[in-house]
Design an enzyme around this catalytic site. Structure first.
Site, PDB file in Angstrom:
ATOM      1  N   GLU A  69       0.838  -1.196   0.000  1.00  0.00           N
ATOM      2  CA  GLU A  69       0.000   0.000   0.000  1.00  0.00           C
ATOM      3  C   GLU A  69       0.874   1.249   0.000  1.00  0.00           C
ATOM      4  O   GLU A  69       1.706   1.433   0.878  1.00  0.00           O
ATOM      5  CB  GLU A  69      -0.879  -0.034   1.272  1.00  0.00           C
ATOM      6  CG  GLU A  69      -1.646   1.241   1.529  1.00  0.00           C
ATOM      7  CD  GLU A  69      -2.383   1.208   2.873  1.00  0.00           C
ATOM      8  OE1 GLU A  69      -2.259   0.206   3.615  1.00  0.00           O
ATOM      9  OE2 GLU A  69      -3.067   2.196   3.171  1.00  0.00           O
ATOM     10  N   ASP A  89      -7.842   2.125   6.761  1.00  0.00           N
ATOM     11  CA  ASP A  89      -7.618   2.186   5.314  1.00  0.00           C
ATOM     12  C   ASP A  89      -6.896   0.946   4.816  1.00  0.00           C
ATOM     13  O   ASP A  89      -7.232   0.390   3.776  1.00  0.00           O
ATOM     14  CB  ASP A  89      -6.775   3.418   4.947  1.00  0.00           C
ATOM     15  CG  ASP A  89      -7.615   4.681   4.960  1.00  0.00           C
ATOM     16  OD1 ASP A  89      -8.861   4.555   4.911  1.00  0.00           O
ATOM     17  OD2 ASP A  89      -7.026   5.783   5.030  1.00  0.00           O
TER      18      ASP A  89
END
Ligand code: 1YM
Length: 644
Positions: free
Chosen positions: A434, A511
């Site tokens: 990520e 997230d």
């Protein structure tokens, strides 16, 4: 029949002669994995299924209505049923009680003459004597002809004979056992795993009610669950579609009972795009499919196409594929047959060839009738299928476009990918990381010989809400597909996979959890084979770094932090760093804590239950807001460890 002595037959026509192949139990204790697969959690839970299967068989024979399973505080297990009770009469050749024979001899059981649909087979079906052999102790109680009988065993050996211990009004069997700690790695039962299986069994066996009690729980409300579904497979499909949008209000459900085979089928279309078909043979989830599933698929394809052509809803030149016909379809197919042949890597593929034609003609006829009789629903189904075909054609074009595009580029691989030098999938790993800054650290920290890094920066598309053509146009997903090299959906080919392990590495925050779930949804829906093959993993980065007395340690949970701080002396100084994201770690730290195979821990993703995984992904990623809110509330504490 034994010479000179007539065996008195019980009213239920139990014939002790049918107990055939007999053998002692020492072989089982010597090589337990041969009989229950593993001595890990799977094998342990298998013991329970084995005993419950016998009670289910008794229900299918029409004698038992209630089954109760109890996990006791010490992880011993009780399974009770209200059937006829295991026969206690003398066995003709063994000269001891049939009960003792069934409990102490391998492959003993009244059902091997093939006169019954024996539920067991494939995964299960080793017989209750195996459970006895692998138990530290076992007690069996049988209510039969108003008398209660009891026999105890220790590691499979009878501790005395079958004793009459009292009077009872009802008949039935109670088996209580303690799995042997000498055999199993750990004797601790997983409540969710058992309860999912009992729920599934209850859907597949509507004639029975299964009560599940976990006495280890303090909370009395949660301790007891009752599973009973009169609707059977119809209720199963309704449950599977609970958080989806059905295209027609009622599932289409049919049953047949023949001499040799019994079938239950239920199906319902939804407005979604994924295909959810669950097939069972003798209550075993045939995840690898087989003849019954092939028959089913061929039948619905043909029935829908024939109907669409006949009713002029479809032009003859339009090409419909099976995949188009199954878009958005939820279905359960359950068959029971006498001698199931289980094949495949995990013995979950039904091989009996006669089932294909049988299921085909049943489903074709019944579905054609349904389509002819309910034109309004039929039109909706055909419209949906035609639009699936259109989108598939668009996807094909998009795919060809991607192929041409990549072929024209210098290498064929995406520019963001930092590839590794090895091409040996035995050792290669692809990290899906990520964010760019973490991607940068990972690129510097990795062992480039076998670790490749693909940083993901854009938004990953929610594949739950999109069709294949749109998915292929999403840039992030496109790069993942190209990097992996194995194609997706019907073009998937594992032999072309470029990495042996796929490791999802995201931040330990909401997230990160979201991105992880999006990626897992994508793999689950379009490359399920990768998950089944055990190739998908989640990295486990640390939450804290603590420094004290010139020492440094990384901590991976709040729990670890609490434990460590508790061991420090009161005056001892320490500094604590909390990692908010992977990007806060420098390359060496990321390597040391999260990437180095020698030191890291990674979590392998497995699909214990496809039903549950489907439910999680539909709930988390689908259209309906309310079930999602509830799911997140209910599982708030587990967010970090969403396991499917
Ligand atoms: C809690 C587990 O095992 N119930 C059970 C088992 C049997 C019978 C009834 C049974 C079967 C038959 C005739 C038959 C079994 N019997 C045998 C054997 N519950 C549980 N309930 N009468 C009773 O199949 O003909 C094996 S299982 F071999 F002894 F007949």
């Amino acid at each position: 029949m034994a010479k000179g002595k007539k065996i008195k037959k019980a009213e239920d026509a139990y014939n002790a002669e049918s107990i055939k192949v007999l053998k002692g139990l020492s072989a089982v204790r010597k090589r337990p994995a041969m009989y229950v697969g593993t001595t890990g959690p799977r094998g342990l839970h298998h013991l329970v299924y084995e005993v419950v299967d016998n009670a289910i068989d008794e229900a299918l024979a029409g004698y038992c209505k209630n089954i109760v399973v109890i996990i006791h505080k010490d992880n011993s297990i009780t399974v009770k049923d209200d059937g006829r009770g295991i026969p206690v009469e003398e066995h003709p050749t063994e000269k001891k009680s049939a009960l003792e024979v069934a409990m102490t001899m391998l492959h003993a059981g009244g059902k091997f003459d093939g006169k019954m649909y024996k539920v067991s087979g494939g995964l299960h079906g080793v017989g209750v004597s195996v459970v006895n052999a692998l138990s530290e102790w076992m007690v069996v109680e049988v209510g039969r002809r108003k008398l209660l009988h009891r026999q105890r065993y220790s590691r499979g050996k009878p501790q005395g004979g079958v004793k009459k211990v009292g009077k009872v009004n009802a008949s039935g069997t109670i088996v209580t056992f303690m799995p042997d700690k000498e055999i199993f790695d750990e004797v601790k039962f997983d409540r969710d795993l058992l309860s999912d299986r009992f729920q599934e069994l209850a859907y597949l066996t509507p004639e029975v009610s299964i009560t599940f009690i976990d006495e280890r729980l303090k909370n009395a409300d949660k301790r007891k669950q009752v599973f009973h579904y009169e609707g059977g497979v119809d209720a199963f499909v309704r449950q599977l579609n609970k958080n989806k949008d059905p295209l027609h209000p009622k599932p289409i459900t049919f049953h047949t009972t023949g001499e040799d085979v019994h079938t239950d089928v239920s199906l319902q279309y939804t407005t979604g795009y994924s295909e959810n078909i669950y097939s069972f043979a003798n209550n075993i989830n045939t995840t690898e499919g087989g003849t019954h599933l092939t028959g089913f698929k061929t039948a619905i394809t043909k029935a829908v196409i024939d109907y669409a052509l006949k009713s002029k809803l479809l032009k003859a030149e339009t090409n419909l594929t099976g995949e188009d016909v199954r878009e958005g379809l939820t279905a359960v197919i359950s068959v029971r047959l006498r001698n199931p042949q289980f094949e495949g890597q995990t013995k979950t593929k039904l091989g009996n060839s006669e089932l294909q034609g049988l299921v085909y003609s049943l489903v074709y006829d019944k579905l054609r009738d349904f389509l002819d009789e309910t034109p309004r629903v039929s039109k909706k189904i055909v419209t949906k299928v035609v639009s699936a075909a259109r989108s598939r054609a668009a996807a094909r074009k998009a795919r060809e476009l991607t192929r041409r595009k990549t072929a024209l580029e210098s290498g064929t691989l995406p520019g963001k990918l930092a590839d590794c030098s090895s091409q040996d999938t035995e050792v290669t790993e692809l990290f899906l990381v990520e964010g760019n800054s973490a991607g940068g650290s990972a690129k510097q920290g990795r062992d480039r010989r076998f670790q490749a890094i693909l940083p993901l920066r854009g938004k990953i598309l929610n594949v739950e809400k999109a069709r294949m053509d749109k998915i292929l146009h999403n840039e992030e997903i496109g790069t993942i597909i190209t990097a992996l090299g194995c194609g997706i959906g019907d073009e998937f080919d594992e032999s072309k996979l470029r990495y042996g392990k796929l490791i999802i590495m995201t931040d330990a925050d909401i997230d990160g959890a979201h991105i992880r779930t999006l990626l897992l949804t994508f793999f689950f829906r379009y490359m399920k084979e990768l998950i089944n093959a055990g190739r998908v993993y989640i990295a486990n980065p640390p939450l804290y770094r603590i420094s004290y007395d010139k020492q440094q340690r990384y901590l991976f949970s709040e729990e670890e932090l609490r434990t460590l701080v508790a061991t420090l002396e009161e005056e001892q100084k320490y500094t604590l760093q909390r990692y908010k994201g992977l990007g806060e770690m420098n390359p060496e730290q990321l390597w040391a804590t999260t990437m180095d195979p020698e030191r890291r821990t990674i979590q392998q993703i497995s699909i214990e239950s496809a039903v549950k995984a489907d439910k999680i992904f539909t709930t988390l990623m689908g259209d309906k807001v309310e079930p999602r809110r509830k799911f997140i509330e209910d599982h708030a504490t587990e967010v970090r460890n969403l396991d499917v």
